[in-house]
Design a protein around this motif. Structure first.
Motif, PDB file in Angstrom:
ATOM      1  N   PRO A 264      43.634  31.399  26.672  1.00 30.64           N
ATOM      2  CA  PRO A 264      44.905  32.104  26.505  1.00 30.64           C
ATOM      3  C   PRO A 264      44.958  33.449  27.227  1.00 30.64           C
ATOM      4  CG  PRO A 264      44.189  31.207  24.413  1.00 30.64           C
ATOM      5  CD  PRO A 264      43.062  31.013  25.373  1.00 30.64           C
ATOM      6  N   VAL A 265      43.854  34.198  27.185  1.00 27.11           N
ATOM      7  CA  VAL A 265      43.835  35.501  27.847  1.00 27.11           C
ATOM      8  C   VAL A 265      44.009  35.337  29.352  1.00 27.11           C
ATOM      9  CG1 VAL A 265      42.378  37.493  28.390  1.00 27.11           C
ATOM     10  CG2 VAL A 265      42.477  36.622  26.049  1.00 27.11           C
ATOM     11  N   MET A 266      43.232  34.461  29.955  1.00 20.24           N
ATOM     12  CA  MET A 266      43.301  34.277  31.404  1.00 20.24           C
ATOM     13  C   MET A 266      44.613  33.619  31.829  1.00 20.24           C
ATOM     14  SD  MET A 266      40.686  35.748  32.464  1.00 20.24           S
ATOM     15  CE  MET A 266      39.317  36.492  31.575  1.00 20.24           C
TER      16      MET A 266
ATOM     17  N   LEU B  42      39.026  38.717  38.635  1.00 18.09           N
ATOM     18  CA  LEU B  42      38.577  40.105  38.620  1.00 18.09           C
ATOM     19  C   LEU B  42      38.382  40.599  37.182  1.00 18.09           C
ATOM     20  CD1 LEU B  42      37.969  42.697  40.207  1.00 18.09           C
ATOM     21  CD2 LEU B  42      40.414  43.238  40.099  1.00 18.09           C
ATOM     22  N   VAL B  43      39.330  40.288  36.307  1.00 21.16           N
ATOM     23  CA  VAL B  43      39.210  40.662  34.896  1.00 21.16           C
ATOM     24  C   VAL B  43      38.009  39.959  34.274  1.00 21.16           C
ATOM     25  CG1 VAL B  43      40.333  40.526  32.636  1.00 21.16           C
ATOM     26  CG2 VAL B  43      41.671  41.140  34.655  1.00 21.16           C
ATOM     27  N   ASN B  44      37.817  38.693  34.627  1.00 23.06           N
ATOM     28  CA  ASN B  44      36.693  37.920  34.109  1.00 23.06           C
ATOM     29  C   ASN B  44      35.366  38.581  34.460  1.00 23.06           C
ATOM     30  OD1 ASN B  44      34.659  35.614  34.035  1.00 23.06           O
ATOM     31  ND2 ASN B  44      36.464  34.553  33.294  1.00 23.06           N
ATOM     32  N   ALA B  45      35.220  38.962  35.734  1.00 19.67           N
ATOM     33  CA  ALA B  45      33.979  39.611  36.167  1.00 19.67           C
ATOM     34  C   ALA B  45      33.772  40.945  35.451  1.00 19.67           C
ATOM     35  CB  ALA B  45      33.999  39.823  37.683  1.00 19.67           C
ATOM     36  N   ALA B  46      34.865  41.688  35.240  1.00 19.96           N
ATOM     37  CA  ALA B  46      34.766  42.970  34.540  1.00 19.96           C
ATOM     38  C   ALA B  46      34.312  42.767  33.091  1.00 19.96           C
ATOM     39  CB  ALA B  46      36.114  43.692  34.580  1.00 19.96           C
ATOM     40  N   LEU B  47      34.811  41.702  32.440  1.00 22.09           N
ATOM     41  CA  LEU B  47      34.395  41.416  31.066  1.00 22.09           C
ATOM     42  C   LEU B  47      32.906  41.077  30.997  1.00 22.09           C
ATOM     43  CD1 LEU B  47      37.413  39.321  29.730  1.00 22.09           C
ATOM     44  CD2 LEU B  47      36.695  41.584  28.950  1.00 22.09           C
ATOM     45  N   VAL B  48      32.404  40.370  31.998  1.00 24.23           N
ATOM     46  CA  VAL B  48      30.966  40.062  32.024  1.00 24.23           C
ATOM     47  C   VAL B  48      30.167  41.359  32.074  1.00 24.23           C
ATOM     48  CG1 VAL B  48      29.115  38.923  33.289  1.00 24.23           C
ATOM     49  CG2 VAL B  48      31.355  37.833  33.135  1.00 24.23           C
TER      50      VAL B  48
ATOM     51  N   GLU C 193      32.938  32.237  30.831  1.00 24.96           N
ATOM     52  CA  GLU C 193      32.590  31.040  31.606  1.00 24.96           C
ATOM     53  C   GLU C 193      33.546  29.890  31.336  1.00 24.96           C
ATOM     54  OE1 GLU C 193      30.116  29.430  34.643  1.00 24.96           O
ATOM     55  OE2 GLU C 193      30.500  31.435  33.879  1.00 24.96           O
ATOM     56  N   THR C 194      33.930  29.670  30.080  1.00 26.63           N
ATOM     57  CA  THR C 194      34.853  28.571  29.795  1.00 26.63           C
ATOM     58  C   THR C 194      36.245  28.860  30.356  1.00 26.63           C
ATOM     59  OG1 THR C 194      35.289  29.550  27.609  1.00 26.63           O
ATOM     60  CG2 THR C 194      33.646  27.810  27.726  1.00 26.63           C
ATOM     61  N   SER C 195      36.681  30.114  30.309  1.00 26.79           N
ATOM     62  CA  SER C 195      37.989  30.435  30.886  1.00 26.79           C
ATOM     63  C   SER C 195      37.945  30.398  32.405  1.00 26.79           C
ATOM     64  CB  SER C 195      38.465  31.811  30.411  1.00 26.79           C
ATOM     65  OG  SER C 195      37.601  32.840  30.849  1.00 26.79           O
TER      66      SER C 195
END
Length: 474
Positions: free
Chosen positions: A424-426, A452-458, A293-295
């Motif tokens: 840093p990751v995003m 897309l990566v963010n949603a996959a991590l969730v 969420e913060t990223s």
């Protein structure tokens, strides 16, 4: 005034209404936690003005945030245990005093060195106040509906504070001066310091075990190296030798910490706590919740400013609906936990957040996409707060009062590392996709991949909840 901490608290299912004293305690603790959350993000918008006012070189501005993150994340586990051993209220009040003084010094700073020193002190104060305050909150309310409600409100105000900090920083910098981003903490800290001693009781064990100094040293240095490596990687890239070296050193030191804890007579983190499935997997779910969420706020800030050409203040104001979503999620999470259980709340919140994040893949280059962004961030904020409250309840339930500082220290460490790791990751994903000199379409392409990566991590966080006991709270 020491509390009886030798017995494990029993879940309460009958007490559902706060007493007058509990309301006052909750108010004092929530004000302090909200202030800390605001302090984390309030300087982001003000960085250019600070650089111009104090003569910071452009490449050194990141140290204003890094100095805070290093001390806040690196020392939080140590201070969480210190709070258990020497008194949570005592550490809470001492940390608030340091925060008020360091904020005053930061606002009066006339050079980069003084400002960085003030930020280090603010980070140390945060590392002390956050776990001590959470431990005071969990020990002030019996395990069950009252604690879940208190943690829900705490989570809502904490997330709302991150958003409010970005907005308030822009308003204060534009209307007054960047110095007020520091000064605003002083009266709030003073007010809590005056009110807290009269309403919050001291909480500490009757018998104080020895502090595990080898464990404290190895975990603190390991976390400092890890956070520095993550921050350095976000600035110089993941192939940077210094970043990789710091990350490797951090990993080695944390392995050393694990070895020390297995042999220590009075370990900083008892292995019995780390063997609890709820603690391990609950913290993993929390790590992913804070990371994503913060990223995501960082990604959408790029989108609003680089693609839609919003000003920094307008971009900050656009996240107001996210703050409203987190407040709603925090206010209703306790009811959802009571109705469905912690595990179901974690899964529900994760699925809602993942769906809302995935919807942002439809963002385009026109201002017509703003409506989609506002709706998706509001819904995602609700889902994210379900996860965060579920994580806090899971990570602190079933433990005796004498270990609540440790439990909240672990949870706070998870929070700080997630916040530090996400951007840093995003950022690396966006940079790799958009290139060195990106146009607006290239930035949009990079943001889409990172979303897309963010949603996959969730969704990974949702899967992690499968390792929790089916009924962690009932």
């Amino acid at each position: 005034m020491a509390t009886a901490e030798a017995t494990k608290p029993q879940p309460s299912t009958t007490a559902t209404k706060l007493t007058k004293r509990q309301r006052i305690v909750l108010l004092v603790l929530l004000v302090a936690q909200f202030m800390l959350a605001v302090d984390f993000s309030i300087l982001n918008v003000a960085l250019p003005a600070i650089g111009a006012g104090l003569g910071f070189p452009l490449g050194e501005l990141q140290w204003i945030g890094t100095a805070f993150a290093l001390s806040a994340a690196g020392f939080t586990l140590l201070f969480g245990r210190v709070a258990d051993l020497f008194g949570r209220r005592r550490l809470f009040l001492a940390g608030l005093a340091v925060l008020g003084v360091s904020s005053l010094v930061g606002g009066l700073a006339t050079g980069p060195g003084v400002l960085i020193a003030a930020r280090v002190a603010q980070g140390l104060a945060t590392a002390a106040v956050t776990p001590a305050g959470l431990a005071l909150l969990t020990t002030s309310f019996p395990e069950g509906p009252l604690r879940e409600r208190a943690l829900g409100l705490n989570g809502a105000l904490m997330s709302a504070g991150f958003t409010a900090g970005a907005v308030l920083g822009g308003v204060l910098t534009d209307l007054l001066s960047w110095r007020w981003a520091f000064f605003v903490n002083v009266p709030v800290a003073l007010g809590v310091l005056l009110a807290a001693p009269g309403v919050i009781r001291e909480s500490r064990p009757d018998v104080r075990p020895k502090l595990d100094l080898p464990g404290a040293l190895s975990v603190t240095l390991g976390l400092l190296a890890l956070v520095y490596g993550l921050t350095r990687a976000g600035l110089a890239g993941w192939a940077d030798p210094l970043a990789l070296g710091a990350l490797a050193l951090g990993a080695v030191l944390l392995l050393v910490f694990g070895a020390v804890e297995r042999r220590a007579a009075a370990p900083l983190v008892p292995l019995s706590v780390l063997r609890r499935r709820s603690v391990v997997w609950g913290n993993l779910a929390g790590l992913i919740a804070f990371l994503t969420e913060t990223s995501l706020v960082f990604l959408l800030t790029l989108y609003l400013q680089e693609v839609l050409d919003f000003s920094a203040l307008a971009a900050g104001l656009s996240f107001g609906v996210l703050g409203l979503g987190t407040v709603l999620g925090g206010a209703t999470a306790a009811r959802l936990i009571a109705a469905t259980g912690t595990r179901a709340t974690l899964v529900t919140g994760g699925l809602v957040q993942a769906a809302a994040t995935a919807a942002l893949l439809l963002l385009g280059q026109g201002h017509s996409s703003l409506g989609l962004l506002l709706v998706a961030t509001f819904v995602g904020g609700v889902g994210n707060m379900f996860v965060i409250v579920g994580f806090m309840v899971t990570a602190t339930s079933g433990l005796p009062d004498r270990e609540q500082g440790l439990a909240t220290g672990l949870a706070t460490m998870t929070q700080q590392i997630g916040i530090t790791m996400g951007t840093p990751v995003m950022s690396a994903i966006v940079a790799a996709r958009a290139g060195a000199h990106p146009s607006a379409p290239a930035v949009l392409d990079g943001v889409a991949l990172a979303v897309l990566v963010n949603a996959a991590l969730v969704l990974v966080g949702v899967l992690a909840t499968g390792f929790l006991r089916r009924r962690t709270d009932s």
